[in-house]
Motif scaffolding. Structure first.
Motif, mmCIF file in Angstrom:
data_model
loop_
_atom_site.group_PDB
_atom_site.id
_atom_site.type_symbol
_atom_site.label_atom_id
_atom_site.label_comp_id
_atom_site.label_asym_id
_atom_site.label_seq_id
_atom_site.Cartn_x
_atom_site.Cartn_y
_atom_site.Cartn_z
ATOM 1 N N UNK B 234 85.736 36.930 81.833
ATOM 2 C CA UNK B 234 84.397 36.996 82.420
ATOM 3 C C UNK B 234 84.083 38.381 82.999
ATOM 4 N N UNK B 235 85.054 39.009 83.647
ATOM 5 C CA UNK B 235 84.787 40.289 84.316
ATOM 6 C C UNK B 235 84.836 41.495 83.398
ATOM 7 N N UNK B 236 85.062 41.288 82.103
ATOM 8 C CA UNK B 236 85.217 42.452 81.222
ATOM 9 C C UNK B 236 83.951 42.704 80.421
ATOM 10 N N UNK B 237 83.825 43.932 79.942
ATOM 11 C CA UNK B 237 82.720 44.308 79.078
ATOM 12 C C UNK B 237 83.005 43.805 77.658
ATOM 13 N N UNK B 238 82.142 42.921 77.109
ATOM 14 C CA UNK B 238 82.459 42.291 75.822
ATOM 15 C C UNK B 238 82.643 43.290 74.677
ATOM 16 N N UNK B 239 81.824 44.345 74.644
ATOM 17 C CA UNK B 239 81.978 45.322 73.560
ATOM 18 C C UNK B 239 83.301 46.082 73.696
#
Lengths: 293, 293, 293
Positions: B234-239
């Protein structure tokens, strides 16, 4: 994995289909000698498993002749389509003390070439051996003694001994094939540290890092556990097993198969360097004075 | 890692900056079919996570059509920018029994080409899937069943089942991409031994060597644990997550991406060899007589 | 391992034999500055081990000047043939918070080039350092703080802190040399998951996965344990140790040594992309508002 792996696989698949006769002929035409004195080869009639015993007193240090015998015996066992190969020692204190350093110290150049070439070839034979292999380590397994064990698929060791590659202790930098051999068994971070420290693992430490698979209380028990491992392949197709092993290990031996003479040349250059000869001077003098006491 | 990785990264960075519109368009233009009967795709409205269920009775053996459906479903889930993908089975005893051996035994050559090409493409889609992936292994996961699980980022399994690649049992030598898939999850020495033995791990053994991450007592609990794993991003940048995964896994798929037709050709040659066809004859006959009893 | 490794080994063997004088000269001619304010270099007269302390308040974030100082100090310690190098921090809460993001956010391009080039060179100096290296991690080790620790041969950490690479949290995709650095310490499946999650390990978690080797209750104890590790090499030949380390690690740095400018260029392109700059905008704004509270 590289495309050479695939080529090899494909050519081996063809071999399996079309070349069985030739292979057998090549194996039969190999000189099936009686045991030399330096190795003993015994087949267990019940299990079909072959025991290969190193037998060069006092401590199975690997000179040219022992390496030659080992290579020939491994090839013979493979050709005879043995159920498996168990490597062990006739000495109840030392599995192998490693290379005979006299072969490398102030060497006769012609013999040194034969010595190192045979080391490379013998190691390849064991590492790529098509039948299941296991080591019953019934004594100290130092340097090449450890490398031989690591080249097998399974290791059982008796308590109270040491195993490891202590090359940095006498100023030697192990060639890539020996590093790869260690890496085939241990996690990378353990290999690096063990190589740098010249670490000799006790039986207990070796079990903890899984450099060995089991501990046995006697040589007979070790051989029996090795036989159990070999028997675990009973339900598999031997050709598919051999090809899978070959494909899996092929990436580790690329350098040695593609350019054996180049690898040989570099090792000899290093061995002949004043740096390495000085180190051997010192190390052998230390060993000598230790043995006198 | 090779420079191709960097090239890919760079070109993907450009893609991220300049090509988002095109990507979306390409995804929308993909035919968004209703579920076929062979796979079920369900989105959890609360979590945004998609469950992909294999549904080919009796045992989810992978024939051409199931592989095609899986590939399309994975692409669709990726395009829809799902929060994550959970792979599971509608059968409560078998996750997947592996490839449908009828596709490989005395095969129609045209169909065999499509079958194996689709296997390669489907596996690539799952292995490189940009969204988080997890497997809820609610039954036996044999051969490709295990490979599918290993291609996911997380594995939760129910007790009492088996998981593994038992190809040596029916004379098959797995191609490099399947070896790499196993190596992405397990230490090297465990992979080699498991492949050579054709080892099927029990749930407990699989947990011990960390072939699976957790054990769950029901399918619902397994799916819930998979969802927890997916939520951990959840806390990460998806790209950035997707690019990091792609860069990390790219080295394992180099062969298959650089030369898919070459890889295909070699596998087909092996499958069509008399050696392999004989093995399949024997294995299928054994299975048949076993099922009659 | 590639043939370049062998070439390097051979040329280093020659270096050892013929070039000792030159090497020493080159080292002596290096400017042996007093400690800058950004790093402190102290030699323990009893053990001969050098402590290198990062000292850029408030949290040792790595800007161009700190990276330059670190690189110079590591080279100096290597040239002085120290018994070993212990890396630590003067701050008792933070080992290093990672790169100074101000160097990457709306950067002056000339300074950015110098910054990233120095990062690459500093990391190479530490990763390939010929003397034994250890990290006394006496505070949080984030991002490059973790990478610096992982580049050492041994890690001792104080309880209650975090260590890890959390790049996906602020949209950054780490370059191959940072991935390799993590892979030199941790098993592959742990590295992949940790990188994707941007995982920060607690001291306890780090010990469990062996990202660190030991826990110590004070900075002094940590330094003492690091010194014990360095002393474990007492019985080895320093040149053979250095060459073995170089050969072992060489494969991980191939890209960076063969094509430093290419690697640099790709990283800069990524940093300068609108995608990355937007991510930094958001991340720095969040940090700012957090610090205000």
């Amino acid at each position: 994995m590289r495309s050479t792996v695939s080529k090899m696989l494909r050519s081996q698949a063809k071999l399996l289909d079309f070349g069985r006769r030739q292979w057998t002929v090549s194996c039969l035409s190999r000189f099936l000698s009686q045991d030399s004195k330096l190795t003993l080869v015994e087949v267990d009639d019940e299990t079909g498993i072959t025991t290969l015993t190193m037998n060069r007193p006092p401590v199975n240090s690997c000179n040219l002749e022992l390496l030659q015998d080992l290579k020939e015996s491994i090839k013979q066992i493979e050709c005879n389509k043995s159920r498996g190969l168990i490597l062990t020692s006739s000495n109840d204190r030392v599995f192998s003390s490693g290379l005979d350093l006299n072969e490398m110290h102030k060497p006769n150049q012609e013999r040194l070439v034969a010595f190192w070439r045979t080391l490379q070839e013998m190691w390849l034979s064991l590492y790529l051996c098509s039948v299941p292999t296991a080591a019953a380590i019934n004594g100290h397994a130092l340097a090449v003694g450890c490398v031989l064990s690591a080249a097998c698929e399974y290791r059982v060791m008796l308590p109270g001994f040491n195993i490891g590659i202590h090359a940095t202790k006498f100023g030697y930098v192990v060639p890539p094939f020996i590093v790869n051999s260690y890496l085939s068994v241990l996690p990378r971070f353990i290999v690096e540290r063990a190589l740098l420290q010249g670490k000799l693992f006790t039986t207990e430490e070796a079990l903890q890092v899984q450099l060995i698979d089991e501990v046995a209380n006697s040589k007979n028990e070790a051989i029996s556990k090795c036989a159990d491992f070999i028997t675990s392949f009973a339900g598999t197709n031997p050709e598919a097993r051999a090809l899978t092993k070959r494909q899996f290990r092929d990436q580790d031996v690329q350098l040695l198969i593609d350019d054996p003479e180049g690898q040989l040349h570099e090792c000899l250059e290093y061995i002949n360097s004043p740096f390495m000869q000085d180190n051997l001077d010192g190390y052998l003098a230390k060993l000598k004075s230790k043995n006198k006491k």
